[in-house]
Design an enzyme around this catalytic site. Structure first.
Site, PDB file in Angstrom:
ATOM      1  N   GLY A 225      -9.086   5.808  -5.736  1.00  0.00           N
ATOM      2  CA  GLY A 225      -7.839   5.061  -5.906  1.00  0.00           C
ATOM      3  C   GLY A 225      -6.724   5.524  -4.983  1.00  0.00           C
ATOM      4  N   VAL A 226      -5.529   5.615  -5.539  1.00  0.00           N
ATOM      5  CA  VAL A 226      -4.343   6.042  -4.789  1.00  0.00           C
ATOM      6  C   VAL A 226      -4.562   7.439  -4.192  1.00  0.00           C
ATOM      7  CG1 VAL A 226      -1.957   6.798  -5.119  1.00  0.00           C
ATOM      8  CG2 VAL A 226      -2.702   4.642  -6.100  1.00  0.00           C
ATOM      9  N   ASP A 227      -5.112   8.320  -4.999  1.00  0.00           N
ATOM     10  CA  ASP A 227      -5.326   9.708  -4.579  1.00  0.00           C
ATOM     11  C   ASP A 227      -6.202   9.780  -3.327  1.00  0.00           C
ATOM     12  OD1 ASP A 227      -5.152  12.419  -4.772  1.00  0.00           O
ATOM     13  OD2 ASP A 227      -6.309  12.598  -6.610  1.00  0.00           O
TER      14      ASP A 227
ATOM     15  N   SER B 103      -1.532   5.628 -13.737  1.00  0.00           N
ATOM     16  CA  SER B 103      -2.458   5.533 -14.883  1.00  0.00           C
ATOM     17  C   SER B 103      -3.108   4.174 -15.117  1.00  0.00           C
ATOM     18  CB  SER B 103      -1.784   5.982 -16.202  1.00  0.00           C
ATOM     19  OG  SER B 103      -1.641   7.369 -16.252  1.00  0.00           O
ATOM     20  N   THR B 104      -2.748   3.141 -14.321  1.00  0.00           N
ATOM     21  CA  THR B 104      -3.271   1.797 -14.636  1.00  0.00           C
ATOM     22  C   THR B 104      -4.543   1.433 -13.873  1.00  0.00           C
ATOM     23  OG1 THR B 104      -1.847   0.706 -13.003  1.00  0.00           O
ATOM     24  CG2 THR B 104      -0.971   0.948 -15.218  1.00  0.00           C
ATOM     25  N   GLY B 105      -5.123   2.409 -13.156  1.00  0.00           N
ATOM     26  CA  GLY B 105      -6.397   2.173 -12.483  1.00  0.00           C
ATOM     27  C   GLY B 105      -7.501   2.886 -13.242  1.00  0.00           C
TER      28      GLY B 105
ATOM     29  N   ASP C  36       0.866  -1.177   0.000  1.00  0.00           N
ATOM     30  CA  ASP C  36       0.000   0.000   0.000  1.00  0.00           C
ATOM     31  C   ASP C  36       0.906   1.231   0.000  1.00  0.00           C
ATOM     32  OD1 ASP C  36      -1.614   2.151   0.700  1.00  0.00           O
ATOM     33  OD2 ASP C  36      -2.714   1.058   2.242  1.00  0.00           O
ATOM     34  N   ILE C  37       0.718   2.092  -0.965  1.00  0.00           N
ATOM     35  CA  ILE C  37       1.603   3.257  -1.110  1.00  0.00           C
ATOM     36  C   ILE C  37       1.569   4.165   0.136  1.00  0.00           C
ATOM     37  CG2 ILE C  37      -0.100   4.742  -2.336  1.00  0.00           C
ATOM     38  CD1 ILE C  37       3.513   4.504  -3.437  1.00  0.00           C
TER      39      ILE C  37
ATOM     40  N   TYR D 271      -7.523   5.495 -14.890  1.00  0.00           N
ATOM     41  CA  TYR D 271      -7.125   6.070 -16.187  1.00  0.00           C
ATOM     42  C   TYR D 271      -6.962   5.031 -17.296  1.00  0.00           C
ATOM     43  CZ  TYR D 271      -6.585  10.879 -14.444  1.00  0.00           C
ATOM     44  OH  TYR D 271      -6.809  12.140 -13.957  1.00  0.00           O
TER      45      TYR D 271
END
Ligand code: AR6
Length: 186
Positions: A39-41, A128-130, A17-18, A132
């Site tokens: 997502g990550v954001d 970009s792989t989620g 997890d980032i 986007y």
């Protein structure tokens, strides 16, 4: 293959997890408007607390957001990481709209910003792989090429770069891409 050294910088592929990474900076998969999302954001803003949003609003007020392929930096708020580098990857539009180039730039501009700030360790999610929609195999190969080229052109500037993949499957895709980048069997 999960580890390589480029230009004296150790590069690791890990599953995780980032938001939990203890590197000096973590990279966010941000939007141009810097207003947050899913997502990550979403995970980064939740873990960092409201200060991050305030800092993003201040950057927006100053420079009107962040163009695709570029990156801006804030503190890490309440995260273990001291800084967040907000990188804007491209939305996938079929592959003939500069997606590879923009994704490459999102990685290399994030690393350039880290070096400019004297940051020694950085963790990236798979940009970009989620939401986007960038196909992950192609994205992994662009990401690793961007890391290799930046680190070999800027030797000794960073101690560690980590690619943090959310799922085991994504980690395996990056492992294969790393083997291909090095021209060896996975
Ligand atoms: N740690 C590591 N990786 C994660 C985490 C996490 N906590 N959560 C998701 N991923 P995305 P994008 C993976 O959609 O495609 C946002 O709403 C995920 O499985 O976060 O660049 C922004 O606001 C995927 O592989 O980023 C933008 O609107 C990868 O991280 C937009 O999404 C990226 O997924 C950006 O889209």
């Amino acid at each position: 293959m999960r580890e390589v050294t480029w230009g004296g910088t150790r590069v690791f592929l890990v599953q995780g997890d980032i938001t939990q990474q203890t590197t000096e900076a973590i990279v966010n998969a941000a939007t141009s408007g810097l207003l947050g999302g899913g997502g990550v954001d979403g995970a980064i803003h939740r873990a960092a607390g409201p200060r991050l949003h305030q800092e993003c609003l201040a950057i927006r007020a100053r420079q009107g957001g962040c163009p695709t392929g570029h990156a801006v930096i804030t503190t890490g708020g309440e995260l273990p990481a001291r800084y967040v580098i907000h990188a804007v990857g491209p939305v996938w539009r079929g592959g003939d709209n500069d997606e590879d180039k923009l994704l490459y730039q999102a990685y290399s501009n994030s690393l350039a910003l880290a070096v400019e700030k004297g940051i020694k360790s950085v963790a990236f999610p798979s940009l970009s792989t989620g939401a986007y929609g960038f196909p992950i195999r192609r994205a992994a190969s662009v990401a690793l090429r961007a890391l290799r080229e930046f680190l070999t052109l800027n030797p000794g500037m960073l101690a560690e770069v980590r690619m943090v993949l959310f799922s085991k499957r994504d980690l395996e895709v990056y492992e294969k891409a790393l083997a291909a980048e090095l021209g060896v069997e996975p």
